[in-house]
Design an enzyme around this catalytic site. Structure first.
Site, short mmCIF file in Angstrom:
data_model
loop_
_atom_site.label_atom_id
_atom_site.label_comp_id
_atom_site.label_asym_id
_atom_site.label_seq_id
_atom_site.Cartn_x
_atom_site.Cartn_y
_atom_site.Cartn_z
N ASP A 296 0.86 -1.18 0.00
CA ASP A 296 0.00 0.00 0.00
C ASP A 296 0.89 1.23 0.00
O ASP A 296 2.06 1.17 0.40
CB ASP A 296 -0.91 -0.01 1.24
CG ASP A 296 -1.97 1.06 1.23
OD1 ASP A 296 -2.30 1.57 0.13
OD2 ASP A 296 -2.48 1.41 2.31
N HIS A 297 0.35 2.34 -0.47
CA HIS A 297 1.07 3.62 -0.42
C HIS A 297 0.74 4.34 0.88
O HIS A 297 -0.43 4.43 1.27
CB HIS A 297 0.67 4.50 -1.61
CG HIS A 297 1.28 4.08 -2.90
ND1 HIS A 297 0.57 4.04 -4.10
CD2 HIS A 297 2.55 3.70 -3.21
CE1 HIS A 297 1.38 3.65 -5.07
NE2 HIS A 297 2.58 3.44 -4.56
N TYR A 471 -4.89 4.72 0.20
CA TYR A 471 -5.97 3.85 -0.29
C TYR A 471 -5.62 3.14 -1.59
O TYR A 471 -6.41 3.11 -2.53
CB TYR A 471 -7.27 4.66 -0.45
CG TYR A 471 -7.42 5.75 0.57
CD1 TYR A 471 -7.50 5.45 1.93
CD2 TYR A 471 -7.43 7.10 0.20
CE1 TYR A 471 -7.60 6.46 2.88
CE2 TYR A 471 -7.53 8.10 1.15
CZ TYR A 471 -7.61 7.78 2.49
OH TYR A 471 -7.71 8.77 3.42
N HIS A 472 -4.43 2.52 -1.62
CA HIS A 472 -3.98 1.81 -2.82
C HIS A 472 -3.57 0.38 -2.49
O HIS A 472 -2.42 -0.01 -2.67
CB HIS A 472 -2.79 2.55 -3.46
CG HIS A 472 -3.10 3.93 -3.91
ND1 HIS A 472 -2.12 4.87 -4.18
CD2 HIS A 472 -4.28 4.56 -4.14
CE1 HIS A 472 -2.68 6.01 -4.55
NE2 HIS A 472 -3.99 5.84 -4.53
N PRO A 473 -4.49 -0.47 -2.01
CA PRO A 473 -4.11 -1.85 -1.68
C PRO A 473 -3.86 -2.68 -2.93
O PRO A 473 -4.54 -2.53 -3.94
CB PRO A 473 -5.34 -2.36 -0.92
CG PRO A 473 -6.48 -1.56 -1.47
CD PRO A 473 -5.91 -0.20 -1.76
#
Length: 534
Positions: A296-297, A471-473
């Site tokens: 994730d980021h 919010y980048h899973p």
């Protein structure tokens, strides 16, 4: 147990960024019957269609899964909130709208990892196929696809100042972050058209739903995949308090996202055998890397008070100016309500020896202490950043045998020295940009980090105390050439038949930017792979 409709060729689980694309593309062939199953409902909430409305959807359980993680040691054991879309369009219906494909080198790296056909030359045709770039297509950008990609409706003086400050710091101006080079500063493109959000439910699914060979089931929670031996033959789902089963003649395709997809696989008997035994789930196939490799980021924000009332805070906190914002959107589809989660921004390197940027920055004309909160009382704006290619990897696993209970989400943020050093350097450079003359002219004071936060130790302490997901899973069912990779290069789940994964789960490594564009591309390419096999 009731049957849920007639036999389909394909069942697609999840109507999000990839799933809606799959359903639309597969049903272009009238001989292919598809059932698209979505746990959420229709896009009835008006805030879905207003770009800035993502703030109103951030903690709305009617359209949002509202996941919470487990304590993160790298973030002072804080529990991180992970919103994901629970509605037609999935997270493309509640996200910040930014359209960033990543760097050519990201996909060439996939190729170097053994993912043949997924290097840049292999994925570019699918980006081109998806895009309807309002500024026009070229050899690197699509102009005739279903997904509108637009610049901001209007410019902004603070954004212009930020872009100029980046130029003063040595960055080039960049009119297209998805063009030949990502490095530089400019305005972001986003998934809107004339000030209205276009999720994949709008851009792909709306027209496809008119086809008789597509059935869409909403408010249908898939509880497990049904197997006969090691062949996936259908799904079990709940709808309106009733349990149903639905059979597929050819394949089940999971597009539930990098959090829900591994949970559903584990509760269907695919995963680490010891873990499944502890949950009381009968084993169908031992695949120990299901749910592993999660990336994730991590976003770090800085907040500034403006010298003037030129921020959205100042306009929104004044009743008459707030009414003006609404009228401007109502009659012109312009103004602050059309702003995405990054208005302007930049991509930069923390070390000149790097070949490509390792940091993405986002500049927005409002400030708040955390997403979903009210705007700050003062006239404020925000500059944030995140490390593009973190080394740290965590996991997502089913925590109980009940699909309704949230899985355990552990990103393992800041677990490596590279990640810690890159974040410190990224914060240091972003603050330097904000101190350039063009930006300093607008800054009354730096609110966060507090003045005096200058040493590496102090900067890292600030990051640990305040950073959160952007919010980048990804990568929980990674594809690859090896038997240990959960999915093969055609996105088929290894060890079983009749089952594929087609969402951000399959990414072998993170790309350099927001993931919605990549998920759409995976849907486009996945549809072609399925058609070729059929």
């Amino acid at each position: 147990m009731a049957m849920g409709g007639e036999l389909s060729d394909y069942i697609v689980v999840g109507a999000g960024s990839a799933g809606a694309v799959l359903a639309a593309r597969l049903t272009e062939n009238p001989a292919i019957r598809v059932t698209l199953v979505e746990a959420g409902g229709e896009q009835n909430n008006p805030w879905i269609h207003i770009p800035l409305g993502y703030g109103k959807l951030f903690r709305n359980p009617t359209v949002n899964w509202m996941y919470s993680g487990v304590p993160e040691p790298g973030l002072n054991d804080r529990v991180i909130y992970h919103p994901r879309g629970k509605v037609l369009g999935g997270s493309s219906a509640i996200n910040g709208l930014l359209y960033v494909r990543g760097q050519r080198e990201d996909f060439d790296h996939w190729g170097q990892l053994g993912c043949r056909g997924w290097d840049f030359d292999g994925v570019l045709p699918y980006f081109l196929k998806a895009e309807r770039r309002i500024a026009g297509g070229n050899e690197l950008r699509g102009g005739n696809g279903p997904q509108p990609i637009s610049p901001p409706t209007v410019g902004d003086e603070l954004c212009d100042a930020y872009i100029e400050a980046c130029r003063q710091s040595g960055l080039p101006l960049n009119p297209d972050f998805n063009g030949a080079s990502q490095e530089g500063a400019g305005y972001y493109e986003s998934t809107h058209l004339n000030g209205v959000r276009y999720s994949t439910a709008t851009s792909y699914l709306k027209a496809a739903r008119k086809r008789p060979n597509l059935q869409v089931l909403t408010h249908a929670l898939v509880t497990r995949i049904i197997f006969e031996g090691k062949r996936a033959v259908g799904i079990a789902y709940e709808r309106d308090g009733q349990r149903h089963e639905l059979r597929a003649g050819r394949e089940i395709i999971l597009s539930a996202g990098a959090i829900a997809t591994p949970q559903l696989l584990e509760l269907s008997g695919i995963g680490n055998g010891e873990r499944l035994q502890s949950l009381g789930v009968p084993l169908v196939h031992h695949s120990p890397d299901i749910g592993e490799r999660f990336q994730d980021h991590l976003q770090v924000r800085t907040i500034y008070e403006s010298k003037t009332g030129n921020t959205l805070n100042a306009r929104y906190n004044n009743l008459f100016r707030r009414i003006g914002i609404g009228l401007e959107y109502l009659f012109k589809r312009q103004g602050p309500l059309t702003v995405s989660a990054g208005y302007a921004g930049s991509f930069y390197r923390t070390d000149d020896r790097l070949e490509t940027p390792d940091i993405q920055s986002l500049f927005i004309i409002f400030s708040l202490r955390k997403m979903g909160d009210r705007f700050d009382a003062f006239s404020g704006f925000t500059a944030s950043y995140y490390q593009l290619r973190p080394e740290s990897r965590g996991h997502v696993h089913a925590a109980t045998p009940d699909i309704r209970k949230h899985p355990a989400i552990f990103a393992n943020y800041l677990a490596t020295e590279t990640d810690r050093a890159t974040n410190i350097a990224g914060l240091r450079r972003l603050r330097a940009i904000m101190r350039e003359p063009a930006m300093a002219a607008h800054v009354k004071r730096e609110v966060e980090p507090a003045p005096g936060t200058e040493s590496d130790e102090a900067l890292l302490a600030y990051i640990r105390a305040t950073a959160s997901t952007v919010y980048h899973p990804s990568s929980t069912c990674a594809m690859g050439p090896n038997d240990t990779d959960p999915c093969d290069l055609q996105l088929r789940l290894r060890g079983v038949s009749g089952l594929r994964v087609c969402d951000a789960s399959v990414m072998p490594a993170m790309t350099s930017g927001n993931l919605n564009a990549v998920a759409i591309m995976i849907g486009e390419k996945g549809a072609d792979l399925i058609k070729q096999d059929s």
